[in-house]
Design a protein around this motif. Sequence first.
Motif, mmCIF file in Angstrom:
data_model
loop_
_atom_site.group_PDB
_atom_site.id
_atom_site.type_symbol
_atom_site.label_atom_id
_atom_site.label_comp_id
_atom_site.label_asym_id
_atom_site.label_seq_id
_atom_site.Cartn_x
_atom_site.Cartn_y
_atom_site.Cartn_z
ATOM 1 N N UNK A 195 11.269 0.591 -7.301
ATOM 2 C CA UNK A 195 9.923 1.177 -7.377
ATOM 3 C C UNK A 195 8.922 0.376 -6.564
ATOM 4 N N UNK A 196 8.972 -0.947 -6.699
ATOM 5 C CA UNK A 196 8.084 -1.851 -5.957
ATOM 6 C C UNK A 196 8.254 -1.645 -4.457
ATOM 7 N N UNK A 197 9.510 -1.525 -4.021
ATOM 8 C CA UNK A 197 9.797 -1.364 -2.592
ATOM 9 C C UNK A 197 9.309 -0.012 -2.079
ATOM 10 N N UNK A 198 9.507 1.040 -2.852
ATOM 11 C CA UNK A 198 9.075 2.374 -2.416
ATOM 12 C C UNK A 198 7.554 2.501 -2.409
ATOM 13 N N UNK A 199 6.879 1.781 -3.315
ATOM 14 C CA UNK A 199 5.412 1.814 -3.348
ATOM 15 C C UNK A 199 4.798 1.208 -2.090
ATOM 16 N N UNK A 200 5.550 0.411 -1.364
ATOM 17 C CA UNK A 200 5.051 -0.186 -0.123
ATOM 18 C C UNK A 200 4.760 0.865 0.948
ATOM 19 N N UNK A 201 5.290 2.067 0.774
ATOM 20 C CA UNK A 201 5.109 3.112 1.782
ATOM 21 C C UNK A 201 3.835 3.928 1.576
ATOM 22 N N UNK A 202 3.035 3.595 0.583
ATOM 23 C CA UNK A 202 1.727 4.232 0.422
ATOM 24 C C UNK A 202 0.875 3.800 1.620
ATOM 25 N N UNK A 203 0.201 4.734 2.288
ATOM 26 C CA UNK A 203 -0.614 4.348 3.442
ATOM 27 C C UNK A 203 -1.633 3.252 3.088
ATOM 28 N N UNK A 204 -1.735 2.278 3.938
ATOM 29 C CA UNK A 204 -2.644 1.131 3.822
ATOM 30 C C UNK A 204 -2.325 0.213 2.650
ATOM 31 N N UNK A 205 -1.223 0.429 1.958
ATOM 32 C CA UNK A 205 -0.850 -0.402 0.805
ATOM 33 C C UNK A 205 -0.697 -1.860 1.209
ATOM 34 N N UNK A 206 -0.248 -2.107 2.420
ATOM 35 C CA UNK A 206 -0.009 -3.482 2.864
ATOM 36 C C UNK A 206 -1.271 -4.333 2.846
ATOM 37 N N UNK A 207 -2.433 -3.704 2.821
ATOM 38 C CA UNK A 207 -3.692 -4.456 2.805
ATOM 39 C C UNK A 207 -4.248 -4.652 1.398
ATOM 40 N N UNK A 208 -3.632 -4.042 0.395
ATOM 41 C CA UNK A 208 -4.205 -4.075 -0.954
ATOM 42 C C UNK A 208 -4.128 -5.437 -1.623
ATOM 43 N N UNK A 209 -3.297 -6.352 -1.119
ATOM 44 C CA UNK A 209 -3.256 -7.677 -1.735
ATOM 45 C C UNK A 209 -4.502 -8.488 -1.374
ATOM 46 N N UNK A 210 -5.345 -7.970 -0.486
ATOM 47 C CA UNK A 210 -6.628 -8.624 -0.193
ATOM 48 C C UNK A 210 -7.670 -8.282 -1.262
ATOM 49 N N UNK A 211 -7.294 -7.423 -2.222
ATOM 50 C CA UNK A 211 -8.195 -7.069 -3.320
ATOM 51 C C UNK A 211 -8.259 -8.177 -4.358
ATOM 52 N N UNK A 212 -8.767 -7.840 -5.555
ATOM 53 C CA UNK A 212 -8.918 -8.843 -6.617
ATOM 54 C C UNK A 212 -7.590 -9.530 -6.954
ATOM 55 N N UNK A 213 -7.619 -10.810 -7.086
ATOM 56 C CA UNK A 213 -6.514 -11.702 -7.491
ATOM 57 C C UNK A 213 -5.244 -11.630 -6.646
ATOM 58 N N UNK A 214 -5.293 -11.039 -5.471
ATOM 59 C CA UNK A 214 -4.150 -11.064 -4.560
ATOM 60 C C UNK A 214 -2.976 -10.190 -4.962
ATOM 61 N N UNK A 215 -3.154 -9.293 -5.918
ATOM 62 C CA UNK A 215 -2.063 -8.399 -6.305
ATOM 63 C C UNK A 215 -2.230 -7.066 -5.592
ATOM 64 N N UNK A 216 -1.182 -6.644 -4.898
ATOM 65 C CA UNK A 216 -1.207 -5.363 -4.208
ATOM 66 C C UNK A 216 -0.840 -4.232 -5.143
ATOM 67 N N UNK A 217 -1.014 -3.011 -4.652
ATOM 68 C CA UNK A 217 -0.649 -1.851 -5.464
ATOM 69 C C UNK A 217 0.817 -1.899 -5.858
#
Length: 153
Positions: free
Chosen positions: A118-140
């Motif tokens: 699930x974690x690996x497939x969620x990486x294919x959400x558009x722009x997901x790779x940038x979400x770890x720049x959000x609060x506390x460094x956790x990506x979608x």
Amino acid sequence: MLEPSKRYSPPQAEVRDVAPAAEGELAGRWLRFFNFVIDYLCFVGLAFIIGFIVAVVGGEAGLQMMKSIPDLVFGVALMAVYYIVLEGLFGRTLGKIVTGTRVVTVDGGKPSLPKIIGRSLLRFIPFEALTFFGPNGRGWHDRLSGTRVVKLG
């Protein structure tokens, strides 16, 4: 009738945040960024190696077969395999090995294979790779899969 002091009263408990029992502290934004860059370079290198092997072993027929596979399909499949195999077996990709980080569940345990998939497939959400720049460094892909990346001792 019982006296007020003898009546049943529910137990009292202190309500507080419970910190996850993880192996280490949450990896920050920049560690996550370096993980991403290193993993991307490894992914590109792996694609090159596969293409080279197919060209050497398969010759012209191998090259024609590679050309028939859309780049997006090849890239998505290779990226999914890269993350699922490495994180599923070791809890770490090559980028995480270099930066001294590991994938864990929110309670600090080893993620199950379905969580890693699930974690690996969620990486294919558009722009997901940038979400770890959000609060506390956790990506979608961390939050939605119930995982986190921690620094090791």
